[in-house]
Design a protein around this motif. Structure first.
Motif, mmCIF file in Angstrom:
data_model
loop_
_atom_site.group_PDB
_atom_site.id
_atom_site.type_symbol
_atom_site.label_atom_id
_atom_site.label_comp_id
_atom_site.label_asym_id
_atom_site.label_seq_id
_atom_site.Cartn_x
_atom_site.Cartn_y
_atom_site.Cartn_z
ATOM 1 N N VAL A 1 29.166 8.298 16.980
ATOM 2 C CA VAL A 1 29.674 7.953 15.649
ATOM 3 C C VAL A 1 28.826 6.850 15.025
ATOM 4 O O VAL A 1 28.511 6.886 13.825
ATOM 5 N N ILE B 1 29.966 16.046 17.386
ATOM 6 C CA ILE B 1 30.735 14.898 17.864
ATOM 7 C C ILE B 1 31.255 15.109 19.288
ATOM 8 O O ILE B 1 32.075 14.355 19.790
ATOM 9 N N ARG C 1 38.139 12.541 17.422
ATOM 10 C CA ARG C 1 36.846 13.162 17.121
ATOM 11 C C ARG C 1 36.982 14.295 16.110
ATOM 12 O O ARG C 1 36.094 14.502 15.277
#
Length: 206
Positions: free
Chosen positions: A170, A118, A139
């Protein structure tokens, strides 16, 4: 499959919604939109069994979630609009703690890989979370999605505080989850960049 059957919800003297019926099939995501105060988060909490509906029921695979209890909880990953990050813990410690509280386990190596996926590089993993930006904290919370094998994801404003690149990462993860036959419900003020056959929208007017 997740179903809401004639749901009703009230906050104090105000009715947020009533007679709400919707179905979320495997491989699809329901985006709940609407103005602030329209009941979006309340509906998500009803789906997560954190809030009982005033009327109606929620069904998982045809059974009432109030009857399934822990069996249903074991099928979902819920990430609220608050990050739940403890400032005195590192991102790595926060992630592993959140997983443990949810009854999920992973190795430190797997947790590090999720944080990297991420966009949080390894030097950040061991910093105190109090030095992180709001986007970095978001995150850390969302990194659970790289470790979850549960079929149902319930997400409250997942894109809050994220930049364009992180939002794209995402969204790609959500798409991969749907392609594997998972399903999801999210509350959002933003457009969700998913194929039309994967996405349905529900607007609450309050």
């Amino acid at each position: 499959m997740l179903q809401a059957v004639r749901l009703g919800c009230r906050r104090g003297e105000r009715r947020l919604f009533s007679d709400l019926t919707v179905k979320v099939e495997p491989g699809t995501l329901l985006a709940i939109v609407g103005e602030n105060g329209s009941g979006k988060t309340s509906l998500l909490r009803i789906f997560s069994s954190l809030l009982p509906p005033e009327d109606g029921s929620v069904l998982w695979e045809g059974e009432d979630i109030q009857q399934l209890k822990e069996l249903y909880s074991g099928q979902l990953t819920y990430i609220g609009h608050l990050n739940g990050i403890k400032d005195d813990l590192t991102p790595l410690e926060n992630l592993m703690s959140a997983l443990a509280l949810a009854g999920e386990v992973c190795s430190q190596t797997e947790a590090q890989a999720a944080l990297e996926a991420i966009g949080l590089k390894r030097p950040i993993h061991r910093l105190p979370s109090k030095v992180l930006s709001q986007g970095q904290k978001r995150r850390v919370a969302l990194a659970r999605l790289w470790l979850s094998t549960r079929p149902l994801w319930l997400l409250d404003e997942p894109f809050t505080s994220l930049d364009v690149a992180s939002t794209g990462i995402v969204t790609e993860r959500l798409h991969a989850h749907l392609q594997r036959g998972g399903l999801g419900v999210l509350v959002t003020h933003q457009e969700v960049d998913l194929p039309a056959d994967r996405l349905q929208r529900l607007r609450l007017t309050g």
